[in-house]
Design a protein around this motif. Structure first.
Motif, short mmCIF file in Angstrom:
data_model
loop_
_atom_site.label_atom_id
_atom_site.label_comp_id
_atom_site.label_asym_id
_atom_site.label_seq_id
_atom_site.Cartn_x
_atom_site.Cartn_y
_atom_site.Cartn_z
N ASN A 99 -5.08 -1.75 -5.24
CA ASN A 99 -4.74 -2.52 -4.04
C ASN A 99 -5.32 -1.95 -2.75
N LEU A 100 -6.61 -1.63 -2.81
CA LEU A 100 -7.30 -1.30 -1.56
C LEU A 100 -7.86 -2.60 -0.99
N LEU A 101 -8.00 -2.65 0.33
CA LEU A 101 -8.56 -3.86 0.94
C LEU A 101 -10.08 -3.82 0.78
N PHE A 159 -3.22 -1.56 -9.82
CA PHE A 159 -4.54 -2.14 -9.49
C PHE A 159 -5.06 -1.66 -8.14
N LEU A 176 10.80 -2.80 -0.76
CA LEU A 176 10.02 -4.04 -0.78
C LEU A 176 10.93 -5.21 -1.08
N PHE A 227 -0.40 1.74 -6.68
CA PHE A 227 -0.26 0.62 -7.61
C PHE A 227 -1.20 0.75 -8.79
N PHE A 249 3.15 3.97 -1.49
CA PHE A 249 3.03 3.25 -2.76
C PHE A 249 1.67 3.52 -3.39
N HIS A 263 10.65 -1.55 -6.67
CA HIS A 263 10.58 -2.38 -5.46
C HIS A 263 11.82 -2.20 -4.60
N LYS A 280 -12.55 -5.29 2.10
CA LYS A 280 -13.47 -5.40 3.24
C LYS A 280 -13.48 -4.13 4.08
N LEU A 281 -12.53 -3.25 3.84
CA LEU A 281 -12.48 -2.02 4.63
C LEU A 281 -13.08 -0.89 3.80
#
Ligand SMILES: Nc1ncnc2c1ncn2[C@@H]1O[C@H](COP(=O)(O)OP(=O)(O)O)[C@@H](O)[C@H]1O
Ligand SMILES: [Mg+2]
Lengths: 249, 449
Positions: free
Chosen positions: A95-97, A93, A56, A91, A89, A51, A99-100
C-alpha cells in the motif's frame, strides 16, 4: 497499565438479516514493548481485530483503551489523529502510493501531522536508513522489489514514532527468503523497544514472536494449539497467555 | 504548509491527466472568455458612447425637438408655431435656470470651391452660443461678431474636415493649411472664411494617426482618406465637417426669399439649451416648458430630449449585450462545473485505495475533502487563466471588426469577477466528490481492488 486494553469487544456485521460475529467478546491486553502475533485461519477475525486495535474501525460492543485514551467513544477526526500519531500500519500489499517516490511515501504520515518539509525529509531519511532503504529514496514503488516495498512501508509505519505498529500478513506477498528478512527487521525493531503486533495465518511466522494469541471464529482460543504451531514456543509467555483467558471471558 | 502540499499534489494529479483535464477545463475557458469578452465589448461601447456624447455637446445638452401635438390638441395642429426666435429670446429672458440657449437654422447646401465640392456634416446658421453648446474650440481666426449677425454678412467658420475637402489636408500637403480669408461657395453664394475650428478625433483615431505619422512610408496608393463611413467615429466626423454662419445670414440668404411655397420660413431647425447644473435639470426643464407653453399659446408641439434619453437607449443596448453574454457565460460555467464534478468523481473512483491509505496513515476526512476541493479549484482556476488568455485573443479579433470608437476594452474588474466565478464553480463542483471521498470507509477503501 497496559498500552492497549481491550475489554469484551465484539464486532457484528449484518449481512442480509444474518448476523456475523467477526469478533466475539474479546478481552486482551498488550503491554508496551511487546512483540506479539495474532494467529488464526483465514476468516477467523484477525484483520477485524487489527482494524479495531488500529482505530480504523470501531467495535459494536466493548471498550478499548489505547495509551490511556478510551477510543470507542472517539469521533472520526480524533481517530484519524490517533492513527496518525500513535499507530503504524504495515499491509500485505504494501500500500505505497504509486505516484509518489519512496521518500514522499514515507513522509506521508507527517504531512498529516503538520510537520515542516525539511523535518519531514530528515525524519523520512532516518526511517529509511533504519530499514536499509536510504539509497532507494528517490525510486518509485514500481521500481522496487516486493521486499524493498515492504521495507519502505515499514519505514512509513515507523516515521511518526508510533506507540504501536500493526502488520497484517506483512510477508504474505513475499517469497520465503524475503519474508524472513522482513521478519528479522521486525525482530530487530522489537529489540529496540518497539511494540509490534504481527497478524498472520502462518504458525511458522507466529513462532518468531514471544507471545502469540490464537483467534478462532472471532474468539480468542482457550488454549494455544501447539500442534497447529508445530513448533515449541520460544517465549515464556504462552502459559501466562492461556492463563489470562478466564473461562467464560 | 499543509495547504501548499495539497495544492502541489492537486496540480500533479491534474498534470498526470493532461488531456482529460484540458477537456474538462473547456467549459470554464469558454465561460470566462465570454464573460470577459462581453464586458470588454460593453466597456468599449461605453467608451465610444462617452466620447461621442462629448463630441456632440456633452451630457448636459438638451435638445428642444419638434413633436406632433398631443391627441386632444389635434384640431390646433395647423396653428402650431414651431420653434422660432421668439422661443429663444423668451427663454433667455424668462428662464433663469437655463444657462445657454443656442438657436440653429439648418441650410441644406453643398459647399464648394473651384471644382471641389462637399456635403458638410452640418451647415447651420448659429449664435456664438453654439461654441459652448457643442463644445467647440476655435483654433484659428475669430467667431461671428454682433455686426456679422446684424448685417447678415456672408462669413463662415469651418471645421477641419471641410478644409481637408476643399483645400487639401495638411497630412497630404505636409504643411498646415489655414484658409482664413479664402472665399468658398455655399449653395453658390460666396462666403469668406473667418475662422476654423480645431480638429476633433477620438482616442483611437489619435493613436492611429500618430502611428501613421511614425511610419509615413506605408501610405498606400489610391484613395487615401476614409469618409464618414466604416471605421470612423461618426460623431467626430460630423463635428469636423461643420460649416457655421451667422443665424441672420442663414435666414436672410437662404430662408427669407421663400421656401417651396414662396413663404419665408422663420422656423428654427433646432433649439439647444444647457442648464446651470444637471442636478436642477428637472426644474429647469419645467421652467423652460412653462415659458414655451406661453410662447406656443398652449400648443404643445415640442419636447425636450435630454442625453438621459440617449443614455437609456445605450443602456438598453448594454443590457442586451450583458444578458446574452451572461447567458452564454453562465451556461458555459455550468457545463464546466458539471464537467469538473464528473472528472473529480471519476478521479476519486480511481483513487479509492489511495484514499484508504491516506486515511490509514492519519488523514482526516477534512484533509481528504480539502484535497479534492483544491484539485477541483485548481482545474477551474487553470481553466479561468486560459479563458483570460482566450479573451485577450478574442478582443484582438473583435478590435479588428468593430468600429474603432467602440474597440473592446478588458477591465481588471471583469477579470476579477470572471476568476471569482470560476473559483466558485470549482469549489461547488468539488463539494460533492469531496464529501464522497471524505466519507469513504478506510477499511473498505484499502480492500478495494
Ligand atoms: N465488512 C464486512 N461485512 C461483513 N462481514 C465481514 C466484513 N468484514 C469482515 N467480515 C467477516 O468477518 C469475518 C472475519 O473477517 P477478517 O477479520 O477479515 O478475517 P481474517 O483477517 O482473519 O481472514 C469473516 O467471516 C468476514 O467474512
Ligand atoms: Mg485478514
Amino acid at each position: 497499565m497496559a498500552l492497549v486494553e481491550l475489554r469484551n469487544v465484539s464486532k457484528i456485521y449484518h449481512l442480509g438479516g444474518e448476523e456475523i460475529r467477526a469478533l466475539d467478546d474479546v478481552t486482551l491486553d498488550i503491554d508496551e514493548g511487546e512483540f506479539i502475533s495474532i494467529i488464526g485461519p483465514s476468516g477467523s477475525g484477525k484483520s477485524t481485530l487489527m482494524h479495531i486495535l488500529g482505530c480504523l474501525d470501531s467495535p459494536s460492543h466493548g471498550s478499548i483503551r489505547l495509551d490511556g485514551t478510551m477510543i470507542q467513544s472517539a469521533n472520526a477526526r480524533e481517530l484519524a489523529a490517533i492513527r496518525n500519531r500513535k499507530i503504524g500500519f504495515v499491509f500485505q500489499f504494501f500500500n505505497l502510493l504509486p505516484k509518489l517516490n519512496v521518500a514522499q511515501n514515507v513522509e506521508l504520515p507527517m504531512v498529516y501531522s503538520g510537520i515542516s518539509g525539511r523535518e519531514r525529509h530528515q525524519r523520512a531519511m532516518a526511517a529509511l536508513e533504519q530499514v536499509g532503504m536510504a539509497n532507494r529514496s528517490q525510486h518509485r514503488p514500481s521500481q522496487l522489489s516486493g521486499g524493498q516495498q515492504q521495507r519502505a512501508a515499514i519505514a512509513r509505519a515507523l516515521v511518526n514514532n508510533p506507540r504501536i505498529i500493526f502488520a497484517d500478513e506483512p510477508t504474505g506477498n513475499l517469497d520465503t527468503h524475503t519474508g524472513e528478512a522482513i521478519l528479522e527487521l521486525f525482530r530487530q525493531l522489537s529489540s529496540e523497544g518497539r511494540t509490534i503486533v504481527l497478524v498472520t495465518h502462518d504458525p511458522e511466522i507466529a513462532a518468531v514472536t514471544p507471545r502469540r494469541i490464537e483467534i478462532r471464529d472471532g474468539k480468542i482460543a482457550e488454549k494455544l494449539d501447539l500442534t497447529l504451531a508445530g513448533l515449541s514456543p520460544r517465549g515464556g509467555r504462552v502459559p501466562h497467555e492461556v492463563h489470562d483467558q478466564e473461562p467464560g471471558a | 504548509m499543509q495547504l501548499l502540499n495539497t495544492i502541489v499534489a492537486g496540480l500533479k494529479e491534474i498534470w498526470s491527466h493532461k488531456a482529460r483535464s484540458l477537456l474538462t477545463m473547456l467549459g470554464i475557458v469558454l465561460g470566462v472568455a465570454s464573460l470577459v469578452g462581453m464586458s470588454a465589448l460593453i466597456k468599449g461601447m461605453e467608451n465610444g458612447m462617452k466620447e461621442s456624447m462629448v463630441a456632440m455637446g456633452g451630457a448636459d445638452k438638451v435638445l428642444i425637438r419638434e413633436e406632433d401635438v398631443p391627441a386632444d390638441q389635434e384640431h390646433l395642429a395647423d396653428q402650431a408655431p414651431g420653434r422660432t426666435m421668439y422661443d429663444v429670446i423668451t427663454l433667455k429672458q424668462s428662464a433663469p435656470l437655463v444657462r445657454v440657449v443656442s438657436p440653429e437654422m439648418r441650410v441644406d447646401a453643398v459647399v464648394s470651391r473651384g471644382d471641389k465640392a462637399t456635403w458638410p456634416g452640418e451647415c447651420v446658421g448659429v449664435w456664438p452660443a453654439v461654441l459652448d453648446m457643442n463644445l467647440h474650440t476655435l483654433a484659428h481666426g475669430r467667431f461671428f461678431s454682433d455686426i456679422d449677425e446684424e448685417e447678415a454678412r456672408a462669413v463662415c467658420v469651418i471645421g477641419t474636415g471641410i478644409r481637408d475637402e476643399l483645400f487639401g489636408s495638411p497630412e497630404e500637403a505636409g504643411r498646415e493649411i489655414i484658409p482664413l480669408g479664402e472665399i468658398i461657395q455655399i449653395r453658390g453664394q460666396p462666403f469668406t472664411i473667418v475662422g476654423m475650428l480645431t480638429h476633433y478625433e477620438s482616442e483611437e483615431e489619435r493613436r492611429e494617426r500618430e502611428a501613421r505619422a511614425k511610419a509615413p512610408q506605408q501610405q498606400q496608393a489610391g484613395p487615401q482618406r476614409q469618409r464618414g463611413w466604416g471605421r470612423r467615429n461618426w460623431a467626430f466626423w460630423r463635428k469636423n465637417n461643420t460649416v457655421y454662419m451667422p443665424l441672420n445670414t442663414a435666414y436672410i440668404r437662404f430662408r427669407a426669399a421663400g421656401d417651396r411655397d414662396g413663404i419665408p420660413d422663420w422656423r428654427l431647425s433646432d433649439i439647444d439649451i444647457k442648464v446651470h447644473d444637471l442636478s436642477i435639470l428637472e426644474p429647469a426643464l419645467q421652467q423652460a416648458r412653462n415659458v414655451m407653453m406661453v410662447t406656443h399659446r398652449g400648443i404643445e408641439d415640442f419636447t425636450f430630449q435630454t442625453q438621459e434619453n440617449n443614455l437609456d437607449q445605450i443602456n438598453a443596448q448594454i443590457r442586451n449585450t450583458r444578458i446574452s453574454g451572461g447567458t452564454i457565460a453562465g451556461i458555459s460555467l455550468l457545463v464546466g462545473g458539471i464537467g469538473i464534478m464528473n472528472i473529480m468523481l471519476a478521479s476519486i473512483n480511481e483513487r479509492i485505495r489511495e484514499i484508504g491509505i491516506r486515511k490509514a496513515v492519519g488523514a482526516s476526512a477534512f484533509a481528504i475533502f480539502s484535497q479534492v476541493l483544491v484539485e477541483s479549484l485548481a482545474i477551474a482556476l487553470l481553466g479561468a487563466a486560459m479563458g483570460v488568455g482566450a479573451s485577450y485573443g478574442m478582443v484582438k479579433i473583435l478590435e479588428s471588426i468593430t468600429p474603432t470608437g467602440n474597440a473592446p476594452v478588458i477591465t481588471p474588474l471583469a477579470l476579477i469577477v470572471a476568476v471569482i466565478f470560476s473559483a466558485a464553480v470549482g469549489v461547488i463542483a468539488g463539494l460533492f466528490p469531496g464529501f464522497k471521498a471524505a466519507r469513504l470507509n478506510p477499511i473498505e477503501a484499502l480492500r478495494y481492488e
